[in-house]
Design a protein around this motif. Structure first.
Motif, short mmCIF file in Angstrom:
data_model
loop_
_atom_site.label_atom_id
_atom_site.label_comp_id
_atom_site.label_asym_id
_atom_site.label_seq_id
_atom_site.Cartn_x
_atom_site.Cartn_y
_atom_site.Cartn_z
N ASN A 349 -0.60 -0.33 22.20
CA ASN A 349 -0.05 -1.65 22.39
C ASN A 349 1.22 -1.70 21.36
O ASN A 349 1.90 -2.99 21.72
N PHE A 520 -6.82 0.95 23.34
CA PHE A 520 -5.85 -0.09 23.40
C PHE A 520 -6.46 -1.50 23.82
O PHE A 520 -5.98 -2.51 23.75
N ASP A 521 -7.82 -1.64 24.26
CA ASP A 521 -8.61 -2.79 24.54
C ASP A 521 -9.80 -2.70 24.02
O ASP A 521 -10.54 -1.82 23.84
#
Length: 727
Positions: A349, A520-521
């Motif tokens: 990110n 990242f999520d």
């Protein structure tokens, strides 16, 4: 009719003429024809066998004491038969058992008295079995003819396997086109099961499947006759009932290792897939499909011509499903180049991923969740975790199907680490495709470090990793990359309190919320997702072995991850890896790909006017305008409508004016569409019939020419053998 007294007659094959010495080396071929009152179609059946002109043919006819004149026809062919049994029997299977019990051929098959064997089949089949000693039984492309003997359908080539058969894709292996070795016949019991009245062939195929793979040949070998009063049609429901009983037995008696390996594909009870279900499940059921055998593969290679790749030989379905792919094509393909290996940590990110456009990138696991943020796609992909791979298989397959330029790598066998530690073929979760490759995953040891913990020859095996990044490093080294940059490899994990353990050691985990802090999520390992508890200490140790192995081969690895806890490799600033002008170039490229601001689309004036209409009307208006035929129909209908209004209507009928007008308009339009559709359908039907007729004619001509070629080859072999004998 006077009954013939001959009950059993067997004669030895005639001594070969001198010119036929070469043919005597051909394998002996047994064909059995059972008959009972089949006079109407018996002659073409017998002719189709004896006219094969196969020198080592053992042809046995078993007649169940027919009373319709069949025996007279059989007598005409007596000199061309090796055996004749004329006596009452207990049905179709019993008659066949009698014939096969009296036979001696190395290759076997039967042809019913109303069907035929196509020209050149026996020579072709014998040549195939000679060329492929690893094959025990084969079947060809199906075909059928009408009662008059006119071939009306020639089916497509398709693969078969035991997994397919038991999973419900089992209609039908054409018996007329199926042949096998005597060794398989004997291993499978050496007889047809007389407990079944109709599905005897179906039951035999099930027993054959226990011992050997069925290989499909891209050639029509036999032809099934469709005629009135046929047993397989009259008793179709009964046949299918027996088939279900046989399938139930096979599923219940399946070997434990076979059942475990294909547990996700095999049903608990017998099923039969319809056409839609077969098409929908074709990929997943292809896990054990042997490759189709092309007729051209049996022809001798021309001098200096391309050599055929030797076929891989497998003992059984499990071995085929677990076999690694041939990976030598990837060796050194990127020699001297650089690549990026991408983990999925939260540092992505903070990484400008647009800079990777045009680079060779390895990605892994659920990288597709990032695709909505990037305009490029990874070159290579890997997934090895025994919980992640089955859990995400459908998403991974969809990603690779949507991006055929991506190449995926997976372990050929998924080894579970908890519970009974089951081993299952990866292809059962992720079926084979052009851009999917499977490697042999091996356990690492401490005996020959660092190479025993890191492989640079993925054709031989890939060491099972503590993180998928290690797998990608092994693949990259084999491909010849000299510089490798890691990004997104944070190597920092926290297991949220919301995660539940699925085993006593808390190794197998399942998330209950979308609260993943490690990727990242937050939904990466979100609700209901399965994963393993990370062991960062073991990851670090495995990275150290990887560095030693790579440095020994002069391969440089740098860690370009933003932050994180991985310090095994030298750090490097990610953005310094790119030319300072790269950002500007990428930005200009994106701008150039977009339409120029204010540029008008290339449309006609009418279309431009339609674009200014209300949104709900634009689509139908554009469709109407672009369909000139529709506009013409509307114009004609409008003129008729105006003429209708011009009529002098009396007052009592005036309230019906508009409804009648609208009805007439709708009727006229519908009639026009129906007439046009009917004409198009008729034209399509005529073209389809013409194409089918030409296709059948071409197929028959091809079979005829191939038979002539096979006969010429046989004669040439005989002449060469005779010449050698004289010398």
């Amino acid at each position: 009719m006077e009954r013939l007294e001959v009950r059993r007659l067997f004669r030895p094959a005639p001594a070969p003429e001198p010119l036929m010495n070469a043919a005597a080396t051909r394998p002996r071929f047994t064909i059995v024809t059972p008959n009972w009152n089949g006079q109407a179609y018996l002659r073409p059946c017998l002719e189709s066998v004896v006219e094969q002109n196969y020198p080592e043919l053992e042809y046995i006819v078993v007649d169940g004491d027919s009373s319709d004149g069949s025996r007279i026809i059989i007598e005409e062919f007596r000199d061309q038969l090796s055996g004749l049994i004329c006596e009452p029997d207990n049905g179709h299977a019993d008659a066949l058992n009698k014939g096969f019990a009296a036979s001696t051929g190395e290759i076997m098959g039967w042809i019913n008295s109303d069907d035929v064997i196509l020209p050149g089949t026996l020579s072709f089949v014998a040549r195939l079995f000679e060329a492929r000693p690893d094959i025990d039984w084969i079947t060809g492309r199906p075909s059928s003819m009408n009662a008059d003997g006119v071939i009306e359908w020639m089916g497509p080539v398709r693969p078969w396997s035991r997994v397919r058969f038991l999973a419900g894709d089992n209609q039908w292996i054409q018996q007329e086109s199926t042949f096998w070795r005597r060794s398989l016949w004997e291993r499978a019991g050496g007889r047809l099961d007389t407990d079944f009245q109709l599905a005897n062939d179906f039951e035999l195929w099930c027993r054959f499947f226990r011992h050997a793979e069925l290989h499909t040949v891209d050639r029509h070998l036999g032809c099934f006759r469709v005629r009135p009063g046929q047993r397989s049609i009259v008793y179709k429901t009964r046949y299918e009932k027996e088939a279900r009983q046989i399938l139930a037995r096979e599923l219940e008696q399946a070997e434990p290792d076979f059942r475990d390996a294909f547990a996700t594909l095999l049903p608990d009870a017998p099923v039969t897939l319809d056409a839609d279900a077969r098409q929908r499940r074709d990929k997943e059921l292809s896990v054990c499909d042997p490759p189709i055998i092309r007729a051209s593969s049996l022809r001798p290679a021309r001098q200096g011509g391309r050599k055929e790749t030797a076929p891989q030989i497998f003992e059984n379905a499990i071995e085929r499903a677990c076999a690694p792919s041939l990976l030598t094509r990837f060796k050194g393909v990127h020699a001297g180049q650089r690549c990026f290996i991408m983990g999925n940590g939260p540092s992505l990110n903070q990484t400008d991923l647009s800079l990777l456009d045009g680079e060779t990138v390895f990605a892994c696991n659920s990288i597709y969740m990032l695709f909505n943020r990037i305009d490029w796609r990874p070159t290579y992909y890997a997934c090895v975790d025994s919980r992640v791979l089955p859990d995400r298989a459908s998403e991974i397959a969809a990603m690779l199907d949507a991006n055929p330029s991506m190449t995926g790598f997976f372990p050929a066998v998924i080894q579970e680490h908890v519970g009974d530690k089951r081993r299952t073929p990866a292809r059962t979760a992720l079926p084979s495709a052009k851009n999917r490759f499977y490697f042999n995953e091996v356990f690492g040891t401490l005996e020959d470090l660092p190479d025993s913990m890191f492989s640079t020859d993925i054709e031989a095996g890939v060491v099972q990793p503590h993180t998928v990044t290690i797998t990608m490093l092994q693949i990259a080294a084999y491909m010849g990359f000299s510089e490798i940059y890691l990004i997104g490899c944070d190597t920092r994990y926290v297991v949220p309190d919301s995660v539940k353990a699925d085993d006593p050691d808390a190794l197998a985990l399942t998330s209950t919320r979308d609260d993943d802090p490690n990727h990242f999520d937050p939904a990466y390992f979100g609700k209901d997702r399965k994963w393993h508890a990370p062991n960062t200490a073991m990851m670090i140790e495995h990275y150290k072995f990887a560095r030693q192995a790579l440095e020994a081969r002069a391969i440089k690895v740098f860690n370009a991850t933003v932050g994180g806890d991985l310090e095994v490799f030298d750090r490097i600033d990610y953005e310094t890896l790119f030319d300072p002008e790269v950002r500007t170039i990428i930005r200009e490229r994106k701008i150039a790909a977009q339409p120029a601001e204010g540029a008008a689309p290339q449309t006609s004036r009418i279309e431009a006017m339609i674009e200014r209409a209300p949104a709900r009307l634009r689509a139908p208006l554009l469709s109407a305008w672009r369909n000139r035929a529709f506009l013409a129909a509307m114009a004609v209908a409008g003129i008729a409508f105006l003429g209708f209004l011009a009529l002098d209507w009396s007052a009592p009928l005036r309230p019906w004016l508009w409804p009648l007008a609208l009805f007439a308009l709708a009727f006229a339009f519908t009639a026009g569409v129906a007439v046009k559709a009917r004409r198009l359908l008729n034209e399509a039907r005529v073209q389809l019939n013409d194409l089918q007729g030409r296709e059948v004619a071409r197929e028959l001509r091809f079979i005829e020419l191939e038979a002539q070629l096979e006969d010429a080859r046989s004669r040439l072999d005989e002449l060469e053998s005779a010449q050698t004998g004289q010398d």
